[in-house]
Motif scaffolding. Structure first.
Motif, PDB file in Angstrom:
ATOM      1  N   TYR A 273       0.902  -1.237   0.006  1.00 66.50           N
ATOM      2  CA  TYR A 273      -0.086  -0.067   0.055  1.00 66.50           C
ATOM      3  C   TYR A 273       0.855   1.072  -0.053  1.00 66.50           C
ATOM      4  CZ  TYR A 273      -4.181   2.359   1.054  1.00 66.50           C
ATOM      5  OH  TYR A 273      -5.280   3.164   0.813  1.00 66.50           O
ATOM      6  N   LEU A 274       0.929   1.929  -1.340  1.00 72.74           N
ATOM      7  CA  LEU A 274       1.839   2.920  -1.163  1.00 72.74           C
ATOM      8  C   LEU A 274       1.029   4.274  -0.866  1.00 72.74           C
ATOM      9  CD1 LEU A 274       3.883   2.559  -4.521  1.00 72.74           C
ATOM     10  CD2 LEU A 274       4.345   1.693  -1.946  1.00 72.74           C
ATOM     11  N   PHE A 275       0.683   4.527   0.321  1.00 73.48           N
ATOM     12  CA  PHE A 275      -0.278   5.542   0.884  1.00 73.48           C
ATOM     13  C   PHE A 275       0.497   6.824   0.479  1.00 73.48           C
ATOM     14  CE2 PHE A 275      -1.784   8.584   4.028  1.00 73.48           C
ATOM     15  CZ  PHE A 275      -3.024   8.490   4.246  1.00 73.48           C
ATOM     16  N   ASN A 276       1.901   7.156   0.445  1.00 70.48           N
ATOM     17  CA  ASN A 276       2.316   8.242   0.405  1.00 70.48           C
ATOM     18  C   ASN A 276       3.957   8.190   0.036  1.00 70.48           C
ATOM     19  OD1 ASN A 276       2.855  11.175   0.053  1.00 70.48           O
ATOM     20  ND2 ASN A 276       2.934  11.930   2.039  1.00 70.48           N
ATOM     21  N   SER A 277       4.148   8.115  -1.276  1.00 68.86           N
ATOM     22  CA  SER A 277       5.578   7.639  -1.377  1.00 68.86           C
ATOM     23  C   SER A 277       6.067   8.474  -2.788  1.00 68.86           C
ATOM     24  CB  SER A 277       5.639   6.103  -1.497  1.00 68.86           C
ATOM     25  OG  SER A 277       5.282   5.770  -2.799  1.00 68.86           O
ATOM     26  N   GLN A 278       7.503   8.426  -3.062  1.00 67.27           N
ATOM     27  CA  GLN A 278       8.039   8.837  -4.193  1.00 67.27           C
ATOM     28  C   GLN A 278       9.158   7.858  -4.637  1.00 67.27           C
ATOM     29  OE1 GLN A 278       9.163  13.032  -3.262  1.00 67.27           O
ATOM     30  NE2 GLN A 278       7.318  13.733  -4.537  1.00 67.27           N
ATOM     31  N   ILE A 295      -1.378  -4.248  -5.209  1.00 73.27           N
ATOM     32  CA  ILE A 295      -0.440  -3.075  -5.045  1.00 73.27           C
ATOM     33  C   ILE A 295      -1.474  -1.946  -5.341  1.00 73.27           C
ATOM     34  CG2 ILE A 295       1.244  -1.769  -6.143  1.00 73.27           C
ATOM     35  CD1 ILE A 295       2.672  -4.169  -7.124  1.00 73.27           C
ATOM     36  N   ILE A 296      -1.331  -0.955  -4.278  1.00 67.19           N
ATOM     37  CA  ILE A 296      -2.322   0.248  -4.482  1.00 67.19           C
ATOM     38  C   ILE A 296      -1.598   1.462  -4.117  1.00 67.19           C
ATOM     39  CG2 ILE A 296      -3.281  -0.505  -2.279  1.00 67.19           C
ATOM     40  CD1 ILE A 296      -5.971   0.837  -3.124  1.00 67.19           C
ATOM     41  N   THR A 297      -1.847   2.341  -4.982  1.00 68.51           N
ATOM     42  CA  THR A 297      -1.331   3.655  -4.273  1.00 68.51           C
ATOM     43  C   THR A 297      -2.634   4.520  -4.049  1.00 68.51           C
ATOM     44  OG1 THR A 297      -1.651   4.979  -6.492  1.00 68.51           O
ATOM     45  CG2 THR A 297       0.169   3.739  -6.267  1.00 68.51           C
ATOM     46  N   SER A 298      -2.325   5.372  -3.135  1.00 64.96           N
ATOM     47  CA  SER A 298      -3.437   6.318  -2.531  1.00 64.96           C
ATOM     48  C   SER A 298      -3.224   7.783  -2.791  1.00 64.96           C
ATOM     49  CB  SER A 298      -3.369   6.073  -1.030  1.00 64.96           C
ATOM     50  OG  SER A 298      -4.576   6.776  -0.509  1.00 64.96           O
ATOM     51  N   VAL A 299      -2.881   8.655  -1.937  1.00 66.52           N
ATOM     52  CA  VAL A 299      -3.003  10.161  -2.414  1.00 66.52           C
ATOM     53  C   VAL A 299      -1.652  10.300  -3.203  1.00 66.52           C
ATOM     54  CG1 VAL A 299      -2.287  12.212  -1.359  1.00 66.52           C
ATOM     55  CG2 VAL A 299      -3.969  10.717  -0.328  1.00 66.52           C
ATOM     56  N   ARG A 300      -0.360   9.663  -3.181  1.00 69.76           N
ATOM     57  CA  ARG A 300       0.616   9.912  -3.769  1.00 69.76           C
ATOM     58  C   ARG A 300       1.522   8.758  -3.962  1.00 69.76           C
ATOM     59  NH1 ARG A 300       3.121  13.726  -0.807  1.00 69.76           N
ATOM     60  NH2 ARG A 300       2.713  15.585  -2.098  1.00 69.76           N
ATOM     61  N   GLY A 301       1.843   8.548  -4.985  1.00 68.02           N
ATOM     62  CA  GLY A 301       2.693   7.352  -5.445  1.00 68.02           C
ATOM     63  C   GLY A 301       3.635   7.513  -6.797  1.00 68.02           C
ATOM     64  N   GLU A 302       4.056   8.807  -6.672  1.00 73.01           N
ATOM     65  CA  GLU A 302       4.883   9.133  -7.912  1.00 73.01           C
ATOM     66  C   GLU A 302       5.953   8.246  -8.235  1.00 73.01           C
ATOM     67  OE1 GLU A 302       4.972  13.965  -8.008  1.00 73.01           O
ATOM     68  OE2 GLU A 302       5.140  13.141  -6.057  1.00 73.01           O
ATOM     69  N   ASN A 303       6.307   8.041  -9.574  1.00 75.85           N
ATOM     70  CA  ASN A 303       7.448   7.424 -10.070  1.00 75.85           C
ATOM     71  C   ASN A 303       7.878   5.712  -9.305  1.00 75.85           C
ATOM     72  OD1 ASN A 303       9.716   7.489 -11.786  1.00 75.85           O
ATOM     73  ND2 ASN A 303      11.212   8.150 -10.021  1.00 75.85           N
ATOM     74  N   THR A 304       6.574   5.412  -9.384  1.00 76.08           N
ATOM     75  CA  THR A 304       6.716   4.105  -8.902  1.00 76.08           C
ATOM     76  C   THR A 304       7.195   2.993  -9.799  1.00 76.08           C
ATOM     77  OG1 THR A 304       5.009   4.673  -7.323  1.00 76.08           O
ATOM     78  CG2 THR A 304       5.033   2.142  -7.849  1.00 76.08           C
ATOM     79  N   LEU A 305       7.818   2.172  -9.761  1.00 70.94           N
ATOM     80  CA  LEU A 305       8.384   1.205 -10.449  1.00 70.94           C
ATOM     81  C   LEU A 305       7.874  -0.166  -9.990  1.00 70.94           C
ATOM     82  CD1 LEU A 305       9.810  -0.022 -13.353  1.00 70.94           C
ATOM     83  CD2 LEU A 305      11.802  -0.126 -11.636  1.00 70.94           C
ATOM     84  N   GLU A 326      -4.054   5.539  -8.033  1.00 70.10           N
ATOM     85  CA  GLU A 326      -4.900   6.457  -8.098  1.00 70.10           C
ATOM     86  C   GLU A 326      -4.034   7.639  -7.525  1.00 70.10           C
ATOM     87  OE1 GLU A 326      -8.170   6.520  -4.850  1.00 70.10           O
ATOM     88  OE2 GLU A 326      -7.857   4.386  -4.979  1.00 70.10           O
ATOM     89  N   GLY A 327      -4.473   8.943  -7.262  1.00 64.27           N
ATOM     90  CA  GLY A 327      -3.898   9.996  -6.775  1.00 64.27           C
ATOM     91  C   GLY A 327      -2.729  10.388  -7.779  1.00 64.27           C
ATOM     92  N   VAL A 328      -1.713  11.087  -7.092  1.00 58.99           N
ATOM     93  CA  VAL A 328      -0.367  11.390  -7.913  1.00 58.99           C
ATOM     94  C   VAL A 328       0.476  10.356  -8.479  1.00 58.99           C
ATOM     95  CG1 VAL A 328       1.398  13.304  -8.095  1.00 58.99           C
ATOM     96  CG2 VAL A 328      -0.697  13.898  -6.932  1.00 58.99           C
ATOM     97  N   VAL A 329       0.432   9.833  -9.565  1.00 58.69           N
ATOM     98  CA  VAL A 329       1.455   8.735 -10.033  1.00 58.69           C
ATOM     99  C   VAL A 329       2.254   8.801 -11.267  1.00 58.69           C
ATOM    100  CG1 VAL A 329      -0.328   6.830  -9.030  1.00 58.69           C
ATOM    101  CG2 VAL A 329      -0.672   7.690 -11.286  1.00 58.69           C
ATOM    102  N   ASN A 330       2.386  10.300 -11.295  1.00 58.77           N
ATOM    103  CA  ASN A 330       3.193  10.501 -12.553  1.00 58.77           C
ATOM    104  C   ASN A 330       4.577  10.002 -12.906  1.00 58.77           C
ATOM    105  OD1 ASN A 330       3.443  12.209 -14.797  1.00 58.77           O
ATOM    106  ND2 ASN A 330       5.150  13.357 -13.938  1.00 58.77           N
ATOM    107  N   LYS A 331       4.800   9.586 -14.011  1.00 58.69           N
ATOM    108  CA  LYS A 331       6.026   8.813 -14.245  1.00 58.69           C
ATOM    109  C   LYS A 331       6.379   7.346 -13.493  1.00 58.69           C
ATOM    110  CE  LYS A 331       8.795  12.928 -15.140  1.00 58.69           C
ATOM    111  NZ  LYS A 331       9.937  13.695 -14.687  1.00 58.69           N
ATOM    112  N   SER A 332       5.153   6.809 -13.344  1.00 59.01           N
ATOM    113  CA  SER A 332       5.067   5.422 -12.870  1.00 59.01           C
ATOM    114  C   SER A 332       5.200   4.412 -13.966  1.00 59.01           C
ATOM    115  CB  SER A 332       3.769   5.054 -11.846  1.00 59.01           C
ATOM    116  OG  SER A 332       3.890   5.812 -10.760  1.00 59.01           O
TER     117      SER A 332
END
Length: 734
Positions: A273-278, A295-305, A326-332
C-alpha cells in the motif's frame, strides 16, 4: 451554580472520554512528528548491523536473544544499547554505510509471530534482509516464469492476534528483501486515532486512518483525516512535515502467500500500500491472495516502478483489481509482470494525476469474479505497449471518457480470447456501471464538431476497410487524416451464438505492419504474412488524441466468405505459474494410451433460506469436488448460484452471487487455482423444480458446479441432496 449551567445537559462518562481522546489525538498531530514517533537524535543515528536470532515477540526485555521488534528499535535509536543484555549486545555490530537488520533464526523457528504492530522503519537507508537467513537459496525458484527465490523467514500475526500492518516504511531509502509476510488485516470494529487504539462499546464499521496490508509506505503518522482527502496540489492536504519516503525498494518477497505456496487461513487486506511515496521500486515479488489489491497507491505514488512481479489471485473479498493506481502517480511504470487470475482488472487507473507506462506484461485470466477490462484507463497520456492480454472476462483495454481523456497510446499488444473488444473507448453517454468496468462496445463514426469532448481518447475514429474481403494481400481503407494505421491479424474471430465479440470483431492477436494515412485519411499497404482465410483488423493512432478502437474485420480470400476458413483453437486455462523445468533425463519408451478414466463428481451444493454460508454437510460435498479438481488440473468449473423465487429479481441475483462466491472461496482454501473457477448468478431464473413446497424451495437454493474440458475422462456428474436444508414449518402447516 448558575441557572444556565444547571439547565445544560450533562455529558455521559463515555462521551467525555471520547472527547478527551479526540483532544489528545489532535494535540499529538499538531506536535512535530519527531516528538511523538521518531527518535530524537542530536545527530544522525549510527550505522549498525543487527542480527535477529529469536522468532519471539513482545515487550523488549534484556534476555538471551534479540527479536525483530528489538532490532528495529535499536536501529531507530528508541532502544539504547545499554538496555540490552550482553548476549543481545553480541548481535549488534558497527556497520558501514546504512544500517542493516539480518537474520540467524534457529532451524524450525523461522516464523516470527507478532503480538502487536511493529515499530515503523524510521531509519533512512535501512535494509531488512531475509536473504541472510541460513537455508535461503538465491539460485532456486518455485516458478519458471519469473525466478523469485523461496523465502525462509516468515512474518505473521500470532494466533488470535490482529495486527493490521506488517512493515511500515516512513524513511527514505529503506529496502525490504527476501521475506514472507501474510495475515495482516483489521476488523472494522477497531478504530485508530493517531497512536491511540480505541475500542468502542458500540462498535461500527469505520475507515482506518492508516491502511492495512503487508507493507505500507507513508509519511510519519498520524496522517491527516483521510475522509475528505483528495490528491494533493502542492502539499495539500498534508502539512509540511508529511514528506513522502523516497526510493524505497521492495524485492524478492512473498506477500500474502505461505512459504509452502498455500493460501493462508487469514488473508491480508492489501499487499503493498503506497499511501504516500516517491520513487518506490517493487520488483520480483510474489503477491497472492489478498482481500483487496496486490499493489495500490493512495494520495501519492509518484515514479513508482512495478517490475517482474508475479501477481495472482488478489481481490477475493474487496477492491478486486490487481494493481490500482490513483492519486499523483506521474512517471510510474508497470513493466514485465505476470498478472494472472485476479478477481478484477489486471491494471486499473482511477482518476490518476500524471501518466503511467504499462509495458511488456502478461495479463491473463483476470476478472474471474467481477467481469472487468484487463486494463482500465482513466486520465491521459498513458502508454500501453507490448503486453499479452488474454482470456479476460471483459474487454482488453478500456479508455474512460471521465474525466476527459486524450493521448493514451495502445500499441503492439497481443490480445486473445476476450469477452469484449480489444480496445474500447467509452462515451460520455453510456453511464451504466458495466460501461465503466467492461467498456460500452464499438462506437459509431463520430464526426460532429464536439465529438472530441464526448469519448475517450478524443473520440479518434476506428479505421474502415474499403471492402470486407480482399483477393490479395494489399489492404486499403480510410482513417482520420494524419493518423498511423496498424494492421493486425485476428486470431480468434468467431460468429454465431458462441461468439465472444460483437458481430464483425475479434481479438487483435498479432500486429503486422503500420502505415500512415494521406492528407485525406486514405491508406494502402501490402502485408506479406497474410494467407487466404486470414482475418484482419486495424487501429489508428494520433499522438494528440491516442489510439482508436479496432476496425470491423476484413478477410483475405475470393470474396465468397466473410469469416476465416480455419476455426479458432480452443483455449485451455493454464495454471498461472509452472515449476522450473528439471534437468533433462533420457526419454522413456512410449507407453500405450491409457483407458479413459471414470470418475464421479458432485453436481451441486445447497443452502439454508436466505443464507450463503457453507454448511458442514455442504463442506463434505465440496471436499469431494476439490479432490477431483486437484487430481485433474485441466478441469475448469463454472459455479452457478441459484435461489428460490421468494424475493425480488435484484435481491435474488445478489444472493446467488454470494452463494457462488462462497463456494469459490471454499475451493480456494482447498488449494484450487483461481484461474480454474468462474462464478455466475442466475437468481431465481432457473429453478430446480416448479413446485412451492418447503422441500422444493430447498432444492432451488443451490450452487450448480458445471465441469468443463474433461478430456480423456468419463465424468459422471451426480446431483445430490445430502446437504438439503429445509426450512422449518410454521405452526401446523407443512
Amino acid at each position: 451554580m448558575s441557572q444556565n449551567s444547571q439547565n445544560k445537559p450533562q455529558k455521559s462518562p463515555r462521551r467525555r472520554k471520547v472527547e478527551q481522546i479526540h483532544l489528545i489525538a489532535a494535540f499529538l498531530y499538531l506536535l512535530p512528528s519527531t516528538f511523538y514517533l521518531a527518535p530524537v537524535f542530536a545527530q544522525a543515528p549510527p550505522s549498525l548491523k543487527v542480527v535477529v536470532n529469536s522468532n519471539a515477540d513482545g515487550t523488549p526485555t534484556p534476555d538471551a536473544q534479540l527479536t525483530l521488534r528489538e532490532a528495529i528499535e535499536v536501529v531507530n535509536g528508541t532502544l539504547p544499547l545499554e538496555k540490552l543484555s550482553e548476549a543481545e549486545k553480541a548481535q549488534v555490530q558497527p556497520g558501514s554505510g546504512s544500517s542493516r537488520i539480518e537474520f540467524n533464526l534457529p532451524p524450525g523457528a523461522t516464523n516470527i509471530q507478532l503480538q502487536s504492530l511493529l515499530p515503523d522503519l524510521a531509519t533512512p537507508g535501512l535494509v531488512i534482509d531475509g536473504t541472510t537467513q541460513p537455508g535461503y537459496d538465491p539460485n532456486t525458484s518455485a516458478t519458471a516464469e519469473i525466478a523469485i527465490p523461496v523465502p525462509v523467514v516468515e512474518i505473521t500475526p500470532a494466533s488470535g492476534k490482529e495486527v493490521f500492518r506488517g512493515l511500515t516504511v516512513v524513511a527514505d531509502g529503506v529496502t525490504i528483501r527476501g521475506l514472507s509476510l501474510h495475515g495482516f488485516t483489521a476488523s472494522p470494529e477497531k478504530q485508530l486515532l493517531g497512536n491511540l487504539l480505541v475500542y468502542d462499546s458500540n462498535p461500527k464499521p469505520v475507515t482506518l486512518t492508516t491502511p492495512p496490508g503487508d507493507i505500507v509506505v507513508a509519511h510519519r503518522f498520524p496522517p491527516p483525516n483521510t475522509k475528505y482527502q483528495q490528491p494533493p496540489f502542492g502539499d495539500f492536504p498534508f502539512a509540511s512535515k508529511d514528506v513522502p519516503p523516497k526510493d524505497v525498494v521492495i524485492e524478492n518477497n512473498w506477500l500474502g502467500l505461505t512459504v509452502d505456496e498455500k493460501m493462508p487461513e487469514t488473508t491480508s487486506a492489501f499487499g503493498v500500500y503506497l499511501f504516500n511515496s516517491q520513487g518506490t521500486t517493487i520488483r520480483k515479488n510474489r503477491i497472492y491472495y489478498h482481500d483487496g489489491s496486490a499493489i495500490i497507491t493512495s494520495v501519492r505514488g509518484e515514479n513508482t516502478l512495478v517490475q517482474e512481479n508475479i501477481i495472482v489471485g488478489n481481490g477475493i473479498a474487496g477492491m478486486p483489481d490487481a494493481l490500482r493506481f490513483e492519486g499523483v502517480v506521474n512517471k510510474s511504470q508497470v513493466i514485465g509482470n505476470l498478472i494472472c487470475a485476479n478477481d478484477g482488472a489486471g491494471v486499473y487507473l482511477f482518476k490518476p494525476q500524471g501518466s503511467v507506462q504499462i509495458e511488456n506484461n502478461k495479463i491473463t485470466y483476470n476478472a474471474r469474479r467481477l467481469r472487468r477490462a484487463a486494463v482500465f484507463l482513466m486520465g491521459s497520456n498513458h502508454l500501453v505497449k507490448g503486453n499479452e492480454i488474454d482470456n479476460n472476462a471483459g474487454a482488453g483495454v478500456v479508455v474512460s471518457a471521465f474525466p476527459k481523456t486524450r493521448g493514451n497510446l495502445i500499441q503492439e499488444n497481443k490480445f486473445t480470447a476476450l469477452e469484449g473488444l480489444s480496445i474500447d473507448l467509452n462515451t460520455q453517454g453510456n453511464l451504466d456501471v458495466s460501461d465503466f468496468q467492461t467498456g460500452d462496445g464499438a462506437n459509431p463514426q463520430r464526426n460532429s464538431a464536439n465529438r472530441r469532448l464526448e469519448t475517450g481518447n478524443g473520440a479518434i475514429n476506428a479505421p474502415e476497410f474499403s471492402t470486407r474481403s480482399f483477393s490479395g494481400a494489399t489492404l486499403t481503407g480510410k482513417a482520420d487524416p494524419g493518423s498511423e494505421v496498424t494492421i493486425y491479424r485476428l486470431g480468434d474471430y468467431q460468429t454465431g451464438k458462441e461468439a465472444l465479440y460483437e458481430p464483425g470483431y475479434g481479438a487483435l492477436s498479432e500486429p503486422l505492419t503500420t502505415v500512415k494515412t494521406d492528407e485525406k485519411g486514405n491508406f494502402s499497404v501490402s502485408v506479406d504474412k497474410l494467407q487466404p482465410g486470414d482475418g484482419v483488423s486495424a487501429i489508428a493512432t494520433i499522438p494528440q488524441y491516442g489510439t482508436s478502437e479496432p476496425a470491423v474485420a476484413a478477410f483475405i480470400g475470393d470474396g465468397t466468405s466473410l469469416k476465416p476458413t480455419s476455426k479458432p483453437t480452443p483455449i485451455t486455462p493454464p495454471q498461472c505459474t509452472s515449476k522450473p523445468a528439471p534437468q533433462p533425463e533420457p526419454e522413456p519408451e512410449p507407453e500405450p494410451e491409457p483407458e479413459p478414466i471414470r470418475i464421479r463428481a458432485p453436481r451441486n451444493v445447497h443452502f439454508a433460506l436466505d443464507k450463503s454460508f457453507i454448511s458442514q454437510e455442504s463442506a463434505a460435498v465440496l471436499d469431494r469436488v476439490a479432490q477431483v479438481l486437484r487430481e485433474y488440473p485441466f478441469i475448469v468449473v463454472e459455479l452457478q448460484g441459484h435461489t428460490d423465487p421468494r424475493a425480488s429479481d435484484a435481491y435474488n441475483l445478489a444472493l446467488g452471487k454470494r452463494r457462488s462466491q462462497s463456494v469459490r472461496n471454499y475451493l480456494l482454501q482447498k488449494g484450487v487455482d483461481p484461474s480454474r473457477m468462474t462464478i455466475r448468478s442466475f437468481g431465481e431464473s432457473q429453478r430446480a423444480t416448479d413446485g412451492n413446497t418447503r422441500v422444493e424451495y430447498a432444492r432451488d437454493r443451490r450452487v450448480e458446479i458445471i465441469y468443463k474440458d474433461v478430456r480423456g475422462i468419463e465424468l459422471i456428474v451426480e446431483p445430490q441432496e445430502a446437504d438439503l436444508q429445509i426450512e422449518p414449518g410454521r405452526g401446523r402447516r407443512k
